[in-house]
Design a protein around this motif. Structure first.
Motif, PDB file in Angstrom:
ATOM      1  N   ILE A  97       0.869  -1.176   0.000  1.00 41.87           N
ATOM      2  CA  ILE A  97       0.000   0.000   0.000  1.00 41.87           C
ATOM      3  C   ILE A  97       0.905   1.225   0.000  1.00 41.87           C
ATOM      4  O   ILE A  97       1.707   1.410   0.917  1.00 41.87           O
ATOM      5  N   ALA A  98       0.809   2.029  -1.050  1.00 43.39           N
ATOM      6  CA  ALA A  98       1.677   3.203  -1.177  1.00 43.39           C
ATOM      7  C   ALA A  98       1.047   4.171  -2.161  1.00 43.39           C
ATOM      8  O   ALA A  98       0.622   3.774  -3.237  1.00 43.39           O
ATOM      9  N   GLY A  99       0.997   5.453  -1.770  1.00 44.72           N
ATOM     10  CA  GLY A  99       0.387   6.465  -2.621  1.00 44.72           C
ATOM     11  C   GLY A  99      -0.907   6.945  -1.996  1.00 44.72           C
ATOM     12  O   GLY A  99      -1.110   6.851  -0.785  1.00 44.72           O
ATOM     13  N   GLU A 100      -1.807   7.443  -2.817  1.00 46.82           N
ATOM     14  CA  GLU A 100      -3.075   7.988  -2.325  1.00 46.82           C
ATOM     15  C   GLU A 100      -4.118   6.894  -2.191  1.00 46.82           C
ATOM     16  O   GLU A 100      -4.242   6.032  -3.060  1.00 46.82           O
ATOM     17  N   SER A 114      -2.267  10.085   2.024  1.00 49.45           N
ATOM     18  CA  SER A 114      -1.061   9.424   1.526  1.00 49.45           C
ATOM     19  C   SER A 114      -0.666   8.258   2.431  1.00 49.45           C
ATOM     20  O   SER A 114      -0.810   8.326   3.653  1.00 49.45           O
ATOM     21  N   PHE A 115      -0.113   7.222   1.788  1.00 49.55           N
ATOM     22  CA  PHE A 115       0.371   6.036   2.485  1.00 49.55           C
ATOM     23  C   PHE A 115       1.776   5.714   2.005  1.00 49.55           C
ATOM     24  O   PHE A 115       2.134   5.997   0.860  1.00 49.55           O
ATOM     25  N   ASN A 116       2.549   5.088   2.879  1.00 53.11           N
ATOM     26  CA  ASN A 116       3.845   4.549   2.507  1.00 53.11           C
ATOM     27  C   ASN A 116       4.051   3.256   3.295  1.00 53.11           C
ATOM     28  O   ASN A 116       3.852   3.233   4.505  1.00 53.11           O
ATOM     29  N   ASN A 117       4.408   2.201   2.597  1.00 51.05           N
ATOM     30  CA  ASN A 117       4.632   0.900   3.234  1.00 51.05           C
ATOM     31  C   ASN A 117       3.446   0.447   4.079  1.00 51.05           C
ATOM     32  O   ASN A 117       3.621  -0.087   5.167  1.00 51.05           O
ATOM     33  N   GLY A 118       2.242   0.705   3.606  1.00 57.33           N
ATOM     34  CA  GLY A 118       1.037   0.256   4.286  1.00 57.33           C
ATOM     35  C   GLY A 118       0.549   1.137   5.412  1.00 57.33           C
ATOM     36  O   GLY A 118      -0.484   0.861   6.016  1.00 57.33           O
TER      37      GLY A 118
END
Length: 135
Positions: A97-100, A114-118
């Motif tokens: 899970i990464a991005g919007e 926004s997400f980065n690495n879940g």
């Protein structure tokens, strides 16, 4: 035999081998179900021995993913449904899970951003089920 291949392409059908209409060859895509490490199955298009394109995965822990794969990894847009009833709908990159996206938790809370690495990371809004809002 080429008119048969052209007809299948126009219909959006790509076949690995169909002997009943005289086609045997190295065509690009086959739809199949594969087992995934950790348990579960993914169903979708396989090219170059990897899942590519629209794929549906059901995991042994009850989680489910429906979305795009590139070279055997979640990439692009998709929906991940967790066994506990929570969901994530949005961008994936390099199998994470990464991005919007929008993450809805089992208790009804939501995070949009926004997400980065879940994990939520960067700009976003957390909306609690009781009506609270945090930016």
């Amino acid at each position: 035999m080429n008119w048969k291949v052209d007809l299948l392409k126009k219909l959006g059908i790509t076949v690995f081998a169909v002997s009943s209409i005289g086609l045997i060859g190295n065509l690009k895509v086959i739809a199949d179900t594969v087992e995934v490490s950790g348990g579960g199955t993914c169903e979708g298009d396989i090219t170059a021995n990897n899942l590519n394109g629209k794929v549906v995965c059901t995991y042994n822990n009850g989680d489910r993913f429906e979305g795009q794969f590139v070279d055997g990894k979640k990439q692009g847009q998709g929906t991940y449904t967790f066994a506990d009833g929570g969901t994530y709908e949005g961008a994936f990159s390099n199998d994470a899970i990464a991005g919007e996206g929008v993450r809805t938790y089992q208790n009804g809370d939501r995070y949009e951003g926004s997400f980065n690495n879940g994990q939520p990371n960067g700009q976003g809004v957390y909306l609690s089920a009781d009506g609270g809002q945090y930016e």
